[in-house]
Design a protein around this motif. Sequence first.
Motif, mmCIF file in Angstrom:
data_model
loop_
_atom_site.group_PDB
_atom_site.id
_atom_site.type_symbol
_atom_site.label_atom_id
_atom_site.label_comp_id
_atom_site.label_asym_id
_atom_site.label_seq_id
_atom_site.Cartn_x
_atom_site.Cartn_y
_atom_site.Cartn_z
ATOM 1 N N ALA A 171 5.398 13.675 66.042
ATOM 2 C CA ALA A 171 5.330 12.211 66.052
ATOM 3 C C ALA A 171 5.384 11.614 64.658
ATOM 4 O O ALA A 171 5.378 10.386 64.501
ATOM 5 N N GLY A 172 5.444 12.467 63.633
ATOM 6 C CA GLY A 172 5.514 11.983 62.262
ATOM 7 C C GLY A 172 4.196 11.472 61.720
ATOM 8 O O GLY A 172 4.178 10.735 60.728
ATOM 9 N N LEU A 173 3.089 11.877 62.331
ATOM 10 C CA LEU A 173 1.776 11.409 61.901
ATOM 11 C C LEU A 173 1.177 12.265 60.801
ATOM 12 O O LEU A 173 0.333 11.779 60.027
ATOM 13 N N VAL A 174 1.553 13.542 60.734
ATOM 14 C CA VAL A 174 1.041 14.455 59.712
ATOM 15 C C VAL A 174 2.195 15.283 59.169
ATOM 16 O O VAL A 174 3.287 15.307 59.744
ATOM 17 N N ASP A 175 1.940 15.987 58.081
ATOM 18 C CA ASP A 175 2.996 16.790 57.462
ATOM 19 C C ASP A 175 3.226 18.095 58.217
ATOM 20 O O ASP A 175 2.379 18.532 58.998
#
Length: 208
Positions: A171-175
Motif C-alpha cells: 500500500a506504500g505505507l512503509v518501506d
Amino acid sequence: MHVTSSPFRGRSAARPIIVKLGGSLMGSPRLALLLADLARRGAPLVLVTGGGPLADGVRALQPRMSLSDGACHRMAILAMEQAAHAFADLAPGLVLADSLPAFARAHAQGRAALWLPARMALAAAELPESWDLTSDSLAAWLAGETGAARLILVKSAPAAAGSGPADWVAAGLVDPLFPRFAAAFGGAVDLVTPDTARVSLNEGARAA
C-alpha cells in the motif's frame, strides 16, 4: 541483525514503547497537540521522527548532484535528526537522546525520549545504505535494539483492517525492508493515525 546490550533488559523499569511519527505529519496543525500528549505521557516512550520534507530534499538532490546511495543514506538520517530538533522545539517536555543509556536516563526522570538517530544508526553496519530503508525500518531496528514492548507507527494514512507489514509495503505505507526489521524485532507492531493513536498507546502502556 546486530543486538546490543540494552540497559532496559533485566530491569524493573518498563520496557520502551517506540512511537514512530511519520514525516507526513510535519506541518500538520495537529502535530503540536500530538507531541504535547506524548510528552505528558512521558516514560517509557521513545519517539522516532520521519525525515519528511527534509529527507525529500535529499531525494531531490541525489540526481542533480549524482550522489551515491551511501551519501544519501547518511544525509537522510541527518534529516531525521533535524526533524527531531524541530519536534523538540514544539514540545519542550521531550528529551533529546542519542543512545540507549540516554533513553534510560530520560525514563528515570519520567520523561519521553526523542531519538537523535545519527550516533546509533550511522554506526550500524547492518543497516543497508539504500532508499529501501527509511525511518520506518529504523524505528523497527531501534525497537529490537531496546528490547521494546511495542512499536507504533503513526501515519496520516490509515492501514486496512487486519493488514500487516507486507500489506503496508504493497500500500506504500512503509518501506520495502520494514517487514524484515519488524520480524527481527518480534514484538507487537501497530500502524495507526493520529485519531487512533491514543487507543494504541494505552494498549502499549499495558503491555510495557
